[in-house]
Motif scaffolding. Structure first.
Motif, PDB file in Angstrom:
ATOM      1  N   ILE A   1     -54.464  45.050   0.430  1.00 13.43           N
ATOM      2  CA  ILE A   1     -54.522  45.821  -0.808  1.00 13.43           C
ATOM      3  C   ILE A   1     -55.813  45.461  -1.526  1.00 13.43           C
ATOM      4  N   GLU A   2     -56.660  46.441  -1.735  1.00  5.96           N
ATOM      5  CA  GLU A   2     -57.938  46.198  -2.407  1.00  5.96           C
ATOM      6  C   GLU A   2     -57.758  46.208  -3.924  1.00  5.96           C
ATOM      7  N   GLN A   3     -58.874  46.187  -4.635  1.00  5.57           N
ATOM      8  CA  GLN A   3     -58.883  46.052  -6.087  1.00  5.57           C
ATOM      9  C   GLN A   3     -58.316  47.291  -6.793  1.00  5.57           C
TER      10      GLN A   3
ATOM     11  N   SER B   1     -46.666  47.054   7.629  1.00 10.37           N
ATOM     12  CA  SER B   1     -47.603  46.044   8.120  1.00 10.37           C
ATOM     13  C   SER B   1     -48.869  46.692   8.664  1.00 10.37           C
ATOM     14  N   GLY B   2     -49.995  46.066   8.337  1.00  9.40           N
ATOM     15  CA  GLY B   2     -51.262  46.510   8.899  1.00  9.40           C
ATOM     16  C   GLY B   2     -51.898  47.697   8.227  1.00  9.40           C
ATOM     17  N   ALA B   3     -51.253  48.265   7.216  1.00 11.57           N
ATOM     18  CA  ALA B   3     -51.866  49.368   6.473  1.00 11.57           C
ATOM     19  C   ALA B   3     -52.888  48.808   5.494  1.00 11.57           C
ATOM     20  N   ARG B   4     -53.785  49.674   5.045  1.00  9.17           N
ATOM     21  CA  ARG B   4     -54.813  49.267   4.076  1.00  9.17           C
ATOM     22  C   ARG B   4     -54.827  50.264   2.925  1.00  9.17           C
ATOM     23  N   ILE B   5     -54.675  49.739   1.700  1.00  6.99           N
ATOM     24  CA  ILE B   5     -54.754  50.568   0.510  1.00  6.99           C
ATOM     25  C   ILE B   5     -56.056  50.198  -0.186  1.00  6.99           C
TER      26      ILE B   5
ATOM     27  N   ALA C   1     -52.210  52.846   8.730  1.00  5.56           N
ATOM     28  CA  ALA C   1     -52.763  53.920   7.913  1.00  5.56           C
ATOM     29  C   ALA C   1     -53.733  53.344   6.876  1.00  5.56           C
ATOM     30  N   THR C   2     -54.658  54.197   6.423  1.00  4.37           N
ATOM     31  CA  THR C   2     -55.625  53.829   5.395  1.00  4.37           C
ATOM     32  C   THR C   2     -55.539  54.834   4.269  1.00  4.37           C
ATOM     33  N   VAL C   3     -55.504  54.329   3.049  1.00  2.00           N
ATOM     34  CA  VAL C   3     -55.404  55.188   1.858  1.00  2.00           C
ATOM     35  C   VAL C   3     -56.524  54.820   0.909  1.00  2.00           C
ATOM     36  N   GLY C   4     -57.292  55.837   0.478  1.00  2.00           N
ATOM     37  CA  GLY C   4     -58.304  55.616  -0.530  1.00  2.00           C
ATOM     38  C   GLY C   4     -59.672  55.350   0.063  1.00  2.00           C
ATOM     39  N   PRO C   5     -60.640  54.985  -0.815  1.00  2.00           N
ATOM     40  CA  PRO C   5     -60.457  54.674  -2.243  1.00  2.00           C
ATOM     41  C   PRO C   5     -60.211  55.932  -3.086  1.00  2.00           C
ATOM     42  N   TYR C   6     -59.738  55.709  -4.297  1.00  2.00           N
ATOM     43  CA  TYR C   6     -59.506  56.786  -5.270  1.00  2.00           C
ATOM     44  C   TYR C   6     -58.572  57.859  -4.734  1.00  2.00           C
ATOM     45  N   ALA C   7     -57.509  57.446  -4.060  1.00  2.00           N
ATOM     46  CA  ALA C   7     -56.522  58.404  -3.563  1.00  2.00           C
ATOM     47  C   ALA C   7     -55.275  58.344  -4.440  1.00  2.00           C
TER      48      ALA C   7
END
Length: 444
Positions: free
Chosen positions: A271-273, A285-289, A304-310
């Motif tokens: 989980i990013e900022q 597990s293993g997803a990136r937000i 899965a990958t979500v964002g940035p700004y999603a």
């Protein structure tokens, strides 16, 4: 014989300076009453009774949403906590076992603490904590772990006020014995109210045993003001971040991530900022937000990958290895494995097939002003940038839409669909038009 829970939620909460009932103010995306109901679940109760009063209809609606099996009873006059508990008498007719009294504005009681109260070796157990002698809590007067009586601050002398063992208000005892004793409680006190806190002394006078269970003060945090609400939010977030880190979630900047009460994040997710989780989110597990994303009512699968700004809104279902990129909004849509929606798009009320690519600026036009309609795009399709998919519409497997198309009819598998006006060029007219406009501007 089982457990029964009575949650007191009738107070106005005037110190909140709000038209909204105190127990409907939110911490971690859920009203305080939902936190209390969630705490009650740890006891696997046979019956949950919520005592309402101020803004009763609104509180009862919230209870029905978060715990439809619970029963609500009304305290039409707020005559004290003992009087409030007695309002549950009818709902507890014939009940056997233990009754627990919890509070709708005390969201942080741990399951382990309630279990300790259930196992306490006495007829009645009261939850206490060590606090500041200056605090205006009721005091527990004890002999060892035996509770002799509870004295409210308003009624306490200086010697009693000097004690540091505070009353949380949480209490457990035999359900019928509790109701019987409460019928004997009077209101000869500084507030003229029927105190639940009179019950342990009455129990002791009848030869029943009483016991103190101790907990950390943080568990007993009651919320009476906006400042306390803010502190409760901060306390919840600190705890949720610590738990996420302990269970194998990477938080790049923990203090900037905000969780809801029911957020579930799998091990090795990243989980990013500045990510905000609203209610109802599961990240596997293993997803990136990625940074500055907002998720609510969404499920994000492994890889899965979500964002940035999603933004993922309720009903967003992302399968494994899906990519949802910057400034993309997804609502009530299933995006199948390996599909990509990477830029500046809105996907609502839709099914997107596996390995399909959605070009930048694509919009599913799902609302006609009255009804919502669904868009279905097959597997391995290519939706050109700036395509308007006017629902209801189906685009088949491996079909292609040209950039800038408005698609209003179904597209068969493998077809190319173009839905845009023919381009017309007017020689020299662009330069002439701009020269004319600049001249008009110069005249002012």
């Amino acid at each position: 014989m089982g457990n029964h829970v009575i949650i007191l939620a009738a107070g106005q909460g005037s110190r909140m300076a709000s038209d909204t009932a105190k127990v409907l103010h939110e911490v971690a995306g859920f009203p305080l009453i939902a936190h209390a109901l969630r705490a009650a679940e740890a006891l696997a109760p046979e019956r949950v009774i919520v005592v309402t009063g101020h803004e009763a209809a609104a509180v009862e609606a919230a209870v029905a949403e978060h715990a439809p099996e619970a029963t609500c009873v009304r305290q039409t006059e707020q005559l004290g906590t003992g009087h409030a508990v007695l309002q549950a008498e009818g709902a507890l007719a014939g009940a056997e076992g233990q009754a627990f009294v919890l509070y709708g504005d005390t969201p942080f009681i741990r399951a382990e603490t309630l279990e300790a109260m259930a196992e306490a070796p006495a007829d009645f157990a009261v939850l206490g904590f060590e606090g500041d002698p200056a605090a205006r809590y009721g005091r527990l007067v004890t002999s060892g772990d035996v509770l002799e009586r509870i004295v409210e601050w308003k009624d306490a002398d200086e010697t009693t006020r000097a004690g540091t063992l505070m009353n949380s208000g949480v209490l457990r005892g035999d359900v019928q014995a509790m109701l019987q004793l409460l019928r004997e409680v009077g209101n000869d006190n500084a507030a003229g109210e029927y105190y639940l806190t009179d019950l342990p002394a009455l129990a002791a006078s009848r030869g029943l045993t009483t016991h103190v269970v101790r907990c950390d003060e943080a568990e007993t945090l009651g919320i009476n003001t906006r400042a306390e609400l803010a502190r409760a939010e901060a306390a919840f977030q600190a705890r949720a971040r610590a738990e996420a880190l302990e269970t194998g979630v990477t938080l790049v900047a923990p203090d900037t991530v905000h969780f809801a009460l029911d957020t579930h994040i799998g091990r090795d997710a990243l989980i990013e900022q500045h990510v905000v989780f609203g209610p109802g989110v599961t990240v596997e597990s293993g997803a990136r937000i990625r940074a500055f994303s907002h998720l609510e009512g969404a499920h994000v699968s492994r890889g899965a990958t979500v964002g940035p700004y999603a933004r993922l809104r309720p009903g967003a279902e992302l399968s494994e290895d899906v990519h949802v990129g910057n400034f993309v909004e997804v609502k009530n849509a299933l995006i199948a494995e390996g599909a990509k929606v990477n830029h500046l798009s809105y996907i609502g009320d839709a099914d997107i097939g596996e390995r399909t690519n959605i070009g930048a600026g694509t919009i599913t036009c799902n609302y006609d002003g009255v009804f919502k309609h669904r868009t279905v795009v097959g597997a391995r399709a290519f939706i050109g940038s700036n395509t308007m998919l006017v629902a209801p519409v189906n685009v088949g497997d491996e079909a292609v839409t040209g950039s800038g198309s408005v698609i209003t009819a179904d597209v068969a598998a493998g077809d190319l669909a173009l839905g845009r006006a023919r381009q017309v060029a007017k020689p020299g007219l662009g330069r002439k038009m701009m020269e004319r406009l600049r001249a008009l501007k110069a005249k002012g």
